[in-house]
Write an enzyme that holds these catalytic residues in place. Structure first.
Site, PDB file in Angstrom:
ATOM      1  N   SER A   9      -4.436   8.368   1.714  1.00  0.00           N
ATOM      2  CA  SER A   9      -4.371   8.681   0.285  1.00  0.00           C
ATOM      3  C   SER A   9      -5.636   9.387  -0.208  1.00  0.00           C
ATOM      4  CB  SER A   9      -4.148   7.405  -0.534  1.00  0.00           C
ATOM      5  OG  SER A   9      -2.866   6.860  -0.283  1.00  0.00           O
TER       6      SER A   9
ATOM      7  N   GLY B  75      -2.177  13.084  -3.212  1.00  0.00           N
ATOM      8  CA  GLY B  75      -1.728  14.213  -4.007  1.00  0.00           C
ATOM      9  C   GLY B  75      -0.908  13.852  -5.233  1.00  0.00           C
TER      10      GLY B  75
ATOM     11  N   CYS C 297       2.455   2.351  -4.350  1.00  0.00           N
ATOM     12  CA  CYS C 297       1.506   3.405  -4.734  1.00  0.00           C
ATOM     13  C   CYS C 297       2.243   4.730  -4.969  1.00  0.00           C
ATOM     14  CB  CYS C 297       0.401   3.538  -3.700  1.00  0.00           C
ATOM     15  SG  CYS C 297      -1.065   4.407  -4.317  1.00  0.00           S
TER      16      CYS C 297
ATOM     17  N   GLN D 288       5.422   5.830  -7.672  1.00  0.00           N
ATOM     18  CA  GLN D 288       5.521   6.998  -8.537  1.00  0.00           C
ATOM     19  C   GLN D 288       6.783   7.812  -8.234  1.00  0.00           C
ATOM     20  OE1 GLN D 288       1.772   8.917  -7.746  1.00  0.00           O
ATOM     21  NE2 GLN D 288       0.620   7.084  -8.326  1.00  0.00           N
TER      22      GLN D 288
ATOM     23  N   ASN E  15      -5.669   2.530  -5.095  1.00  0.00           N
ATOM     24  CA  ASN E  15      -6.176   3.856  -4.739  1.00  0.00           C
ATOM     25  C   ASN E  15      -5.183   4.900  -5.215  1.00  0.00           C
ATOM     26  OD1 ASN E  15      -7.255   6.170  -3.677  1.00  0.00           O
ATOM     27  ND2 ASN E  15      -6.774   5.682  -1.543  1.00  0.00           N
TER      28      ASN E  15
ATOM     29  N   PHE F 149      -2.933   9.290 -10.030  1.00  0.00           N
ATOM     30  CA  PHE F 149      -1.819   9.587 -10.929  1.00  0.00           C
ATOM     31  C   PHE F 149      -1.153   8.274 -11.320  1.00  0.00           C
ATOM     32  CE2 PHE F 149      -2.636  13.421  -8.646  1.00  0.00           C
ATOM     33  CZ  PHE F 149      -2.374  14.449  -9.525  1.00  0.00           C
TER      34      PHE F 149
ATOM     35  N   HIS G 207      -1.802  -2.046  -4.189  1.00  0.00           N
ATOM     36  CA  HIS G 207      -1.534  -2.209  -2.759  1.00  0.00           C
ATOM     37  C   HIS G 207      -1.392  -3.690  -2.417  1.00  0.00           C
ATOM     38  CE1 HIS G 207      -2.083   1.869  -1.004  1.00  0.00           C
ATOM     39  NE2 HIS G 207      -2.648   2.073  -2.184  1.00  0.00           N
TER      40      HIS G 207
ATOM     41  N   GLU H 126      -0.527  -5.041   0.309  1.00  0.00           N
ATOM     42  CA  GLU H 126      -0.963  -5.352   1.673  1.00  0.00           C
ATOM     43  C   GLU H 126      -2.458  -5.649   1.745  1.00  0.00           C
ATOM     44  OE1 GLU H 126      -2.299  -1.280   1.187  1.00  0.00           O
ATOM     45  OE2 GLU H 126      -0.481  -2.346   0.592  1.00  0.00           O
TER      46      GLU H 126
END
Length: 338
Positions: free
Chosen positions: A40, A209, A234, A238, A276, A279, A315, A317
Site C-alpha cells: 500500500s 493508489g 482498506c 473503498q 494505512n 483515501f 487493518h 490483521e
C-alpha cells in the site's frame, strides 16, 4: 525536497540515488519493516514519527511482501547496521538525521504532497523541477504493479474456502485468514467474478493508489454482491463502497499508523487499530456504516446484510499494530463456514 519548496537535510543511509513519490508519515512506534514492505506504500516516501528506527533489526518473517514498496524512507535516527544494510541491499533510498518532527507538522498543515530524496550533488532548483514533474497520487491506478500475477495457493485445506483478490495484499492478511481456519487462494487483481463465486467467501485486500480509477475492479466487486459473502479491507473497503454507490475522496494527509481509535457503533467499543490509507469513503445518510474514526469521523466500516458484504477501512490483521480487530476476521470466517 517537497513540492512546495521545503527542504529537509540529513545523511544518506540507504541506497545511493534518487527517489520520488508522495511524502506521507506513519505514527507506529514499531513495525518499520512491515511498513516499508507493505504494498500500500507503493510510490510513496515514508517519514517515521518514531524518533529511532531499526532498534530491533530485521527478520524475513516480518516482511509483508517479497520486497520493499516505499520509494524512500526519512528518519530522525536510523539505529543499527542490520536495518541500514537491509535498506541498502534492497535499493531503498533513505535519510537519517532529518528533522522529522518539522516535516510531519508541515505535512499535517499542508497535506501530503509530491517529494524527492536526492543523495549526491543535484541542485535544489533541479530537484524541485523534477519533483513537480511527478504525477500526483489522486487519479493513479497502482494495483497492477503490486498484485500477484497468477493464482497462488496459500493454504490448501480448511473449514471454509476463501479467495483473496490481491490488490497489493499483505502477507499478514493471508496469514490471519488461514489462522482462522480457512483454505486460502490468492488471486490477481483482474480476476473475473465468475471464477470467485464457487468459494465460501471472498476477501478484497488492501492496496495502493486511488480507488476511483479502478473501474474494472469495481465492476467485479459489483458482480460478486449477493452471489458470495465478501469482506473488504482498506482498499477493498473503498472498492465495495464504490460498487454500492458511495464516493471516495483524498484525505489531506491520510491515516497511517498503529494507534488509530475507531468506534464500533453496534457495541460502543473503541478499537485501537492499524491503518494505512490516503483515501476515504464519503459519508452518507444511510445506515451501512458500522465503524467510524474517532479522529475525524471518517467511515471505517460498511455492512450490507442483504448482499452478504461487509468491509473495514482499518487493518484487522494488525501487521503491525494492536490486535483489537483480529476477532473480526475470525468471526467472518466462522460465519461463512457455518
Amino acid at each position: 525536497m517537497l513540492e512546495d519548496g521545503e527542504v529537509f537535510r540529513g545523511d544518506s543511509v540507504g541506497a545511493e540515488g534518487f527517489a520520488f513519490g508522495e511524502a506521507v508519515f506513519a505514527t507506529a512506534m514499531t513495525g518499520y519493516q512491515e511498513l516499508v514492505t507493505d504494498p500500500s506504500y507503493a510510490e510513496q516516501i515514508l517519514c517515521f514519527t518514531a524518533p529511532m528506527v531499526g532498534n530491533y533489526g530485521v527478520e524475513e518473517e516480518r516482511a509483508e511482501s517479497r520486497r520493499p514498496h516505499v520509494r524512500g524512507v526519512v528518519m530522525r535516527e536510523a539505529r543499527g547496521p542490520a536495518w541500514t544494510d537491509w535498506l541498502h541491499e534492497h535499493g531503498v533510498v533513505a535519510v537519517s538525521g532529518a528533522d522529522t518532527r518539522s516535516l510531519v507538522l508541515h505535512l499535517r498543515e499542508h497535506g501530503s504532497m509530491r517529494a524527492g530524496i536526492v543523495s549526491g550533488d543535484a541542485s535544489v532548483e533541479e530537484t524541485l523541477r523534477v519533483v513537480c514533474e511527478q504525477p500526483e497520487m489522486a487519479g493513479r491506478a497502482l494495483v497492477g504493479g503490486v498484485s500477484t500475477k497468477k493464482p497462488v495457493v496459500y493454504r490448501g485445506a480448511g473449514r471454509a474456502r476463501v479467495a483473496v483478490v490481491d490488490y497489493g495484499c499483505k502477507r499478514s492478511i493471508l496469514r490471519r485468514v488461514a489462522a482462522a481456519g480457512a483454505a486460502v487462494m490468492d488471486y490477481p487483481h483482474d480476476v473475473d467474478a465468475d471464477e470467485l463465486v464457487s468459494y465460501d467467501g471472498v476477501v478484497l485486500s488492501n492496496g495502493p493508489g486511488d480507488p476511483e480509477p479502478l473501474e474494472d475492479e469495481i465492476a467485479t466487486v459489483r458482480n460478486l454482491l449477493g452471489r458470495v459473502p465478501v469482506l473488504g479491507i482498506c482498499l477493498g473497503h473503498q472498492l465495495l463502497a464504490l460498487a454500492t454507490g458511495h464516493r471516495t475522496y483524498k484525505l489531506p494527509f491520510g491515516h497511517r499508523g498503529a494507534n488509530h481509535p475507531v468506534l464500533e457503533r453496534a457495541s460502543g467499543r473503541v478499537l485501537v487499530t492499524s491503518q494505512n490509507h490516503g483515501f476515504a469513503v464519503e459519508p452518507s445518510e444511510d445506515e451501512e456504516a458500522t465503524h467510524v474514526s474517532l479522529y475525524d469521523g471518517t467511515v471505517e466500516g460498511l455492512d450490507y446484510p442483504a448482499e452478504r458484504a461487509r468491509s473495514l477501512q482499518f487493518h484487522p490483521e494488525a501487521g503491525p499494530g494492536p490486535h483489537d480487530g483480529r476477532p473480526l476476521i475470525e468471526s467472518w470466517v466462522e460465519s461463512i463456514a457455518a
